[in-house]
Design an enzyme around this catalytic site. Structure first.
Site, PDB file in Angstrom:
ATOM      1  N   SER A 296     -46.253  30.927  49.913  1.00 54.52           N
ATOM      2  CA  SER A 296     -45.502  31.284  50.824  1.00 54.52           C
ATOM      3  C   SER A 296     -44.266  31.893  50.407  1.00 54.52           C
ATOM      4  CB  SER A 296     -44.982  30.334  52.137  1.00 54.52           C
ATOM      5  OG  SER A 296     -44.054  29.460  51.735  1.00 54.52           O
TER       6      SER A 296
ATOM      7  N   LYS B 235     -38.082  27.034  51.526  1.00 48.51           N
ATOM      8  CA  LYS B 235     -38.021  28.145  52.616  1.00 48.51           C
ATOM      9  C   LYS B 235     -36.628  28.738  52.426  1.00 48.51           C
ATOM     10  CE  LYS B 235     -42.269  28.215  54.154  1.00 48.51           C
ATOM     11  NZ  LYS B 235     -42.496  27.158  53.217  1.00 48.51           N
TER      12      LYS B 235
END
Length: 232
Positions: free
Chosen positions: A153, A191
């Site tokens: 991701s 993230k």
């Protein structure tokens, strides 16, 4: 410091400006960096602009001006390939071992504490398994640990499955930092951290994944990314 993708894009834009007098299109940039979507290029350009390397000129299509280039030491290191490599804070400079080491280049043992998800959050392992050695000046001040990245991701930020993320322990973060975020005291994920009003956004760097918007009481910052350790 720049990530490898940021450096490659900056070099591509600068070379095109020298050759043609105009910057490349977003499609050309996407193809040159082998990215799957133009959104990744948008993020890279924004990062370069925030770091003062380029400037987008208003009211003009495809108007990008290169303000400065990275230091020669970083530019040279980004062009070399070697095993293993260490990519410095914000994933920029890559170093290899040298015959003579000063204090800042002497290796420091960093404990590997488990795995971290760059994808769907997984449980963060908190048991020290082994250590890796990185130059001291790659880490800076504070306490550090490493986590093995699992998932894709964050690929547009240059973070790949199997990389070792070098983390500085910290309970706070600034908007734009890449962090280890613990969600509901159970799951950890790597993230980009942003504040959105009273909420926290955990942003992937891959358009195949969605941004997660969470209330602050569900998110704890466990540390900030300062570099990557990668074997080729």
């Amino acid at each position: 410091m720049l990530t490898r993708k940021q450096y490659e894009l900056l070099r591509f834009i600068n070379e095109r400006l020298k050759e043609a007098g105009v910057p490349p299109s977003f499609d050309e940039m996407k193809d040159a960096l082998d990215l799957r979507s133009k959104s990744g290029i948008h993020r890279l350009i924004t990062a370069l602009e925030e770091r003062g390397f380029i400037r987008r000129l208003p009211n003009r299509a495809r108007a990008i001006e290169v303000i400065k280039l990275p230091e020669l030491s970083q530019a040279a290191s980004n062009r070399r390939g070697f095993t293993p490599s260490v990519i410095e804070g914000n994933l920029g400079k890559v170093r290899t071992s040298t015959p003579a080491l000063d204090d800042g280049e002497r290796p420091v043992a960093v404990p590997v504490m488990g795995r971290i998800a760059a994808g769907t959050p997984i449980e963060a392992l908190q048991t020290r398994s082994h250590t890796i050695s990185v130059p001291a000046d790659m880490l800076g001040n504070g306490d550090h640990y490493a986590l093995e990245v699992r998932g894709d991701s964050m690929v547009d930020a240059g973070i790949l499955d199997g990389d070792m993320a070098l983390i500085q322990r910290n309970e706070t973060a600034d908007t734009g930092d890449i962090v280890v975020a613990l969600i509901d005291d159970e799951e950890a994920t790597l993230k980009r951290f942003r504040r959105r009003g009273a909420s926290i956004a955990l942003e992937p760097a891959n358009t195949a994944y969605e941004v997660r918007i969470l209330p602050p009481n569900r998110v704890k910052i466990q540390g900030k990314l300062v570099g990557l350790y990668r074997k080729y």
